[in-house]
Design a protein around this motif. Structure first.
Motif, mmCIF file in Angstrom:
data_model
loop_
_atom_site.group_PDB
_atom_site.id
_atom_site.type_symbol
_atom_site.label_atom_id
_atom_site.label_comp_id
_atom_site.label_asym_id
_atom_site.label_seq_id
_atom_site.Cartn_x
_atom_site.Cartn_y
_atom_site.Cartn_z
ATOM 1 N N TYR A 31 0.650 -1.148 0.017
ATOM 2 C CA TYR A 31 0.129 -0.047 -0.497
ATOM 3 C C TYR A 31 0.591 1.579 -0.231
ATOM 4 O O TYR A 31 0.444 2.851 -0.803
ATOM 5 N N LEU A 32 2.122 1.365 0.636
ATOM 6 C CA LEU A 32 2.851 2.633 0.754
ATOM 7 C C LEU A 32 3.458 2.301 -0.471
ATOM 8 O O LEU A 32 3.286 3.467 -1.452
ATOM 9 N N LEU A 33 4.351 1.632 -0.944
ATOM 10 C CA LEU A 33 5.359 1.623 -1.955
ATOM 11 C C LEU A 33 4.093 0.461 -3.669
ATOM 12 O O LEU A 33 5.189 1.015 -4.632
ATOM 13 N N LYS A 34 2.736 0.862 -3.584
ATOM 14 C CA LYS A 34 2.285 0.255 -4.539
ATOM 15 C C LYS A 34 3.494 -1.214 -5.529
ATOM 16 O O LYS A 34 3.140 -1.005 -6.275
ATOM 17 N N MET A 35 3.754 -1.575 -4.385
ATOM 18 C CA MET A 35 4.576 -3.087 -5.158
ATOM 19 C C MET A 35 3.481 -4.255 -5.228
ATOM 20 O O MET A 35 2.530 -4.321 -4.601
ATOM 21 N N PRO A 36 3.456 -4.915 -6.925
ATOM 22 C CA PRO A 36 2.314 -5.975 -6.770
ATOM 23 C C PRO A 36 2.265 -7.499 -5.547
ATOM 24 O O PRO A 36 3.211 -7.209 -4.904
ATOM 25 N N ALA A 37 0.789 -7.466 -5.726
ATOM 26 C CA ALA A 37 0.808 -8.773 -4.654
ATOM 27 C C ALA A 37 2.476 -9.493 -4.432
ATOM 28 O O ALA A 37 2.465 -9.820 -3.646
ATOM 29 N N GLU A 38 1.760 -10.631 -5.445
ATOM 30 C CA GLU A 38 3.381 -11.229 -5.507
ATOM 31 C C GLU A 38 4.447 -10.863 -5.478
ATOM 32 O O GLU A 38 5.573 -11.371 -4.603
ATOM 33 N N LEU A 39 4.860 -9.940 -5.963
ATOM 34 C CA LEU A 39 6.200 -9.310 -5.541
ATOM 35 C C LEU A 39 6.787 -8.299 -3.635
ATOM 36 O O LEU A 39 7.562 -8.935 -3.542
ATOM 37 N N ALA A 40 5.561 -8.857 -3.394
ATOM 38 C CA ALA A 40 5.143 -7.717 -2.277
ATOM 39 C C ALA A 40 5.718 -9.322 -0.621
ATOM 40 O O ALA A 40 6.368 -8.737 0.097
ATOM 41 N N ILE A 41 5.321 -10.035 -1.589
ATOM 42 C CA ILE A 41 5.252 -11.483 -0.525
ATOM 43 C C ILE A 41 5.972 -11.909 -0.588
ATOM 44 O O ILE A 41 7.032 -12.196 0.243
ATOM 45 N N ALA A 42 6.564 -11.954 -1.937
ATOM 46 C CA ALA A 42 7.998 -12.976 -1.581
ATOM 47 C C ALA A 42 8.846 -11.745 -1.233
ATOM 48 O O ALA A 42 10.270 -12.027 -0.960
ATOM 49 N N SER A 43 9.587 -10.148 -1.546
ATOM 50 C CA SER A 43 10.425 -9.683 -0.578
ATOM 51 C C SER A 43 9.996 -9.558 0.418
ATOM 52 O O SER A 43 11.896 -9.303 1.364
ATOM 53 N N LEU A 97 -3.701 -13.192 -0.352
ATOM 54 C CA LEU A 97 -3.409 -11.976 0.670
ATOM 55 C C LEU A 97 -5.007 -12.581 1.909
ATOM 56 O O LEU A 97 -5.006 -12.331 3.166
ATOM 57 N N LEU A 98 -5.985 -13.222 1.397
ATOM 58 C CA LEU A 98 -6.698 -14.250 2.359
ATOM 59 C C LEU A 98 -6.533 -14.506 3.591
ATOM 60 O O LEU A 98 -6.642 -14.531 4.903
ATOM 61 N N CYS A 99 -5.421 -15.450 3.089
ATOM 62 C CA CYS A 99 -4.517 -16.019 4.210
ATOM 63 C C CYS A 99 -3.470 -15.101 4.989
ATOM 64 O O CYS A 99 -3.450 -15.581 6.334
ATOM 65 N N PHE A 100 -3.878 -14.016 4.532
ATOM 66 C CA PHE A 100 -2.597 -13.139 4.884
ATOM 67 C C PHE A 100 -3.153 -12.421 6.379
ATOM 68 O O PHE A 100 -2.801 -12.173 7.235
ATOM 69 N N ALA A 101 -4.146 -12.003 5.545
ATOM 70 C CA ALA A 101 -5.362 -11.253 6.728
ATOM 71 C C ALA A 101 -6.030 -11.842 7.465
ATOM 72 O O ALA A 101 -5.984 -11.457 8.574
ATOM 73 N N ILE A 241 -8.995 -6.119 8.570
ATOM 74 C CA ILE A 241 -9.959 -5.916 7.693
ATOM 75 C C ILE A 241 -9.709 -5.046 5.836
ATOM 76 O O ILE A 241 -9.698 -5.267 4.960
ATOM 77 N N VAL A 242 -8.822 -4.002 6.305
ATOM 78 C CA VAL A 242 -8.520 -3.132 5.072
ATOM 79 C C VAL A 242 -7.673 -4.119 3.716
ATOM 80 O O VAL A 242 -8.131 -3.849 2.485
ATOM 81 N N VAL A 243 -6.660 -4.964 4.014
ATOM 82 C CA VAL A 243 -6.658 -6.397 3.101
ATOM 83 C C VAL A 243 -7.501 -6.907 2.710
ATOM 84 O O VAL A 243 -7.335 -6.454 1.419
ATOM 85 N N ILE A 244 -8.729 -7.359 3.379
ATOM 86 C CA ILE A 244 -9.598 -8.196 2.425
ATOM 87 C C ILE A 244 -10.641 -6.919 2.024
ATOM 88 O O ILE A 244 -11.213 -7.616 0.841
ATOM 89 N N THR A 245 -10.836 -5.208 1.786
ATOM 90 C CA THR A 245 -11.853 -4.922 1.201
ATOM 91 C C THR A 245 -11.154 -4.262 0.301
ATOM 92 O O THR A 245 -11.384 -4.552 -0.930
ATOM 93 N N GLN A 246 -9.527 -4.291 0.120
ATOM 94 C CA GLN A 246 -8.668 -3.432 -0.993
ATOM 95 C C GLN A 246 -7.950 -4.369 -1.899
ATOM 96 O O GLN A 246 -8.162 -3.708 -2.637
ATOM 97 N N SER A 247 -7.848 -4.994 -1.100
ATOM 98 C CA SER A 247 -7.104 -6.722 -1.796
ATOM 99 C C SER A 247 -7.885 -7.782 -2.119
ATOM 100 O O SER A 247 -7.115 -8.484 -3.380
ATOM 101 N N VAL A 248 -9.296 -7.724 -1.620
ATOM 102 C CA VAL A 248 -9.182 -9.295 -1.984
ATOM 103 C C VAL A 248 -10.428 -9.425 -2.165
ATOM 104 O O VAL A 248 -10.996 -10.678 -3.361
ATOM 105 N N ILE A 249 -11.596 -8.758 -2.082
ATOM 106 C CA ILE A 249 -13.103 -8.247 -2.516
ATOM 107 C C ILE A 249 -12.643 -7.798 -4.042
ATOM 108 O O ILE A 249 -12.381 -6.783 -3.845
#
Length: 249
Positions: A31-43, A97-101, A241-249
């Motif tokens: 969210y701060l650096l706008k990195m794609p989800a897959e790269l954010a998880i790996a990084s 991201l759902l599992c992460f949340a 909740i932010v992760v679920i509403t912004q990146s999952v749903i």
């Protein structure tokens, strides 16, 4: 500057509470650096590994690490993390991201309750449970990109028979091993797919995160830790909740 700010917050949390900080790495990158989800998880795995490895150096110097527990928990953890990372390359990042949340919610509950014991050697060393727990926690680490200290420390106390201070110090070494293993799998898969990592951001966050842990350790001696920890638990719940509403749903 955003990477620096995010890393300092992560380090402060690690220094104040001993766990929970690494679970902020993915949201900071996402969210701060706008990195794609897959790269954010790996990084996130490499950042967590770097901070944990550097933090382990002082613990090793002070002889606060139980290397037997690093072996019995860390090696299965590396296998589990590599497998979790492999699974992470096969599924839609929204499932990760759902599992992460959901994991953030678990961390929030555990930090709110904070019922860990400080009694040394109250529980016997259970090799089978330690190995199994290492595999499971490792798989979670690789799949969602967190260090899992809030899961490892209780396991080292309840299944490994370690006193709390040694368990926390030992967990950093285990987190470093597992996170490096998971990142290695992501790096191999993503490099083959032509995806590249932002190495400058990763390096900045590792260094700033380590500095943040020192500041957190200092603040932890002066501020009411239980109230801060409960406040951080509420923050984690809100972020889930932010992760679920912004990146999952």
């Amino acid at each position: 500057m955003l990477a620096l700010l995010g890393a300092l917050i992560i380090g402060l949390s690690l220094g104040l509470f001993g766990s929970g900080g690494s679970i902020l790495t993915v949201p900071v990158l996402l969210y701060l650096l706008k990195m794609p989800a897959e790269l954010a998880i790996a990084s996130s795995l490499l950042i967590v590994a770097g901070i944990s490895l550097l933090g382990s150096a002082q613990n090793a110097w002070q002889k606060r690490i139980s290397w037997r527990h690093v072996l019995w928990f860390g090696i299965p953890g590396m296998v589990g993390t590599y497998g979790g990372a492999w699974l992470g390359t096969l599924v839609d990042s929204r499932w990760q991201l759902l599992c992460f949340a959901l994991l953030m919610l678990v961390a929030a509950v555990m930090m709110w309750r904070n019922r860990q014991t400080n009694t040394a050697n109250q529980y016997p060393f259970n090799h089978t449970k330690v190995i199994a727990d290492g595999l499971v926690v490792g798989a979670i680490t690789g799949f969602v990109g967190v260090g899992g200290g809030f899961l490892i420390v209780p396991a080292l106390v309840l299944m490994g028979g370690l006193p709390m201070n040694i368990a926390i110090a030992t967990s950093l070494s285990i987190i470093a091993l597992k996170s490096f293993a998971g990142f290695a799998k992501y790096f191999i898969s993503f490099s083959a797919a032509g995806l590249s990592f932002d190495w400058q951001v990763i390096a900045i966050m590792i260094v700033a995160g380590l500095l943040g842990t020192f500041a957190g350790n200092w603040l932890g001696q002066k501020l009411p830790k239980q109230q801060l920890q409960r406040g951080f638990a509420v923050f984690l719940a809100i972020m889930s909740i932010v992760v679920i509403t912004q990146s999952v749903i």
